[in-house]
Write a protein that holds these residues in place. Structure first.
Motif, short mmCIF file in Angstrom:
data_model
loop_
_atom_site.label_atom_id
_atom_site.label_comp_id
_atom_site.label_asym_id
_atom_site.label_seq_id
_atom_site.Cartn_x
_atom_site.Cartn_y
_atom_site.Cartn_z
N UNK A 33 0.83 -1.20 0.00
CA UNK A 33 0.00 0.00 0.00
C UNK A 33 0.87 1.26 0.00
N UNK A 34 0.30 2.36 -0.45
CA UNK A 34 1.03 3.62 -0.46
C UNK A 34 1.40 4.04 0.96
N UNK A 35 0.57 3.71 1.95
CA UNK A 35 0.89 4.05 3.33
C UNK A 35 2.13 3.30 3.81
N UNK A 36 2.19 2.03 3.55
CA UNK A 36 3.35 1.21 3.92
C UNK A 36 4.60 1.69 3.20
N UNK A 37 4.47 1.89 1.91
CA UNK A 37 5.63 2.30 1.11
C UNK A 37 6.14 3.68 1.51
N UNK A 38 5.22 4.57 1.87
CA UNK A 38 5.63 5.92 2.26
C UNK A 38 6.42 5.92 3.56
N UNK A 39 6.07 5.03 4.49
CA UNK A 39 6.86 4.91 5.72
C UNK A 39 8.28 4.47 5.36
N UNK A 40 8.40 3.49 4.50
CA UNK A 40 9.72 3.01 4.09
C UNK A 40 10.51 4.12 3.41
N UNK A 41 9.83 4.86 2.54
CA UNK A 41 10.50 5.94 1.82
C UNK A 41 10.91 7.06 2.77
N UNK A 42 10.05 7.38 3.73
CA UNK A 42 10.40 8.44 4.69
C UNK A 42 11.64 8.05 5.49
N UNK A 43 11.75 6.77 5.86
CA UNK A 43 12.94 6.30 6.57
C UNK A 43 14.17 6.35 5.68
N UNK A 44 14.03 5.88 4.45
CA UNK A 44 15.16 5.81 3.52
C UNK A 44 15.67 7.19 3.13
N UNK A 45 14.74 8.11 2.90
CA UNK A 45 15.14 9.43 2.40
C UNK A 45 15.15 10.50 3.48
N UNK A 46 14.89 10.06 4.73
CA UNK A 46 14.93 10.95 5.89
C UNK A 46 14.04 12.18 5.70
N UNK A 47 12.77 11.90 5.36
CA UNK A 47 11.77 12.96 5.26
C UNK A 47 10.57 12.56 6.11
N UNK A 48 9.72 13.53 6.44
CA UNK A 48 8.58 13.17 7.29
C UNK A 48 7.58 12.33 6.50
N UNK A 49 6.82 11.48 7.20
CA UNK A 49 5.92 10.53 6.53
C UNK A 49 4.87 11.19 5.64
N UNK A 50 4.28 12.31 6.04
CA UNK A 50 3.26 12.95 5.21
C UNK A 50 3.86 13.47 3.91
N UNK A 51 5.05 14.05 3.99
CA UNK A 51 5.74 14.50 2.78
C UNK A 51 6.03 13.30 1.89
N UNK A 52 6.42 12.20 2.51
CA UNK A 52 6.70 10.98 1.73
C UNK A 52 5.46 10.51 0.98
N UNK A 53 4.29 10.55 1.63
CA UNK A 53 3.05 10.16 0.95
C UNK A 53 2.82 11.05 -0.26
N UNK A 54 2.91 12.35 -0.05
CA UNK A 54 2.65 13.32 -1.13
C UNK A 54 3.63 13.13 -2.28
N UNK A 55 4.92 13.02 -1.95
CA UNK A 55 5.94 12.85 -3.00
C UNK A 55 5.79 11.52 -3.73
N UNK A 56 5.43 10.47 -2.99
CA UNK A 56 5.25 9.15 -3.60
C UNK A 56 4.10 9.17 -4.59
#
Length: 175
Positions: free
Chosen positions: A100-123
């Protein structure tokens, strides 16, 4: 043996590809790593670099053509990238890794060191951008999973469990 590993950003395609490289001594060609490297060379985040690629189709076309050429010519290779399953005509196994986009965004926020909401939007922005480019350049609907032999949910299983599923598929093909 040629195996494609595809999926949306943050789904775990790179982790699976690295597992297979280590387990089976395959070589790896990764569109995502090439794309991220080009973005970093230009001091751009992935969303901004995606917008540049949207404006300058030569970026995508160069990455895709090179990946296709290498992937179809070499043996014992993992071709990891969003379009790999659609583009590598002589692949033995085509894999789509889903989450899911929610799961993937958490992974991306950790990997790219950005906040989770920004990760959702950017994803979401990145996926929409990529989907438009794939349709424009190749008439590919990235959400069409019919080319794939295996569709695996990485929210349900970790890389070792997914790897074991793929290992079984590889063993079946080698028989």
């Amino acid at each position: 043996m040629r195996i494609t590993v595809s999926g949306p950003p943050g789904s775990g395609t790179t982790s699976l590809a690295k597992y297979l490289v280590n387990k089976h001594n395959f070589s790896l060609i990764s569109a995502g790593e090439v794309f991220r490297g080009l973005a970093a060379e230009r001091n751009m985040n992935l969303a901004d670099f995606g917008r540049l690629a949207e404006e300058d189709e030569s970026v995508d076309l160069m990455i895709d053509a090179r990946q296709k050429e290498i992937g179809e010519a070499r043996d014992n290779i993992i071709i990891e990238g969003r379009l790999a399953g659609h583009m590598i005509d002589n692949a033995d196994i085509r894999i789509w890794v889903a989450a899911s986009v929610e799961c993937r965004s958490v992974r991306i926020s950790d990997r790219e060191e950005i906040d989770p909401q920004t990760a959702v939007e950017l994803t979401i922005e990145r996926e929409d951008c990529e989907a438009g480019r794939y349709r424009k350049y190749y008439d590919i609907d990235i959400n069409d999973l019919t080319p794939y032999d295996l569709v695996i949910n990485s929210e349900v299983w970790g890389v070792d469990e997914i790897g074991a599923i793929v290992d079984a598929a590889i063993a079946g093909i080698k028989k």
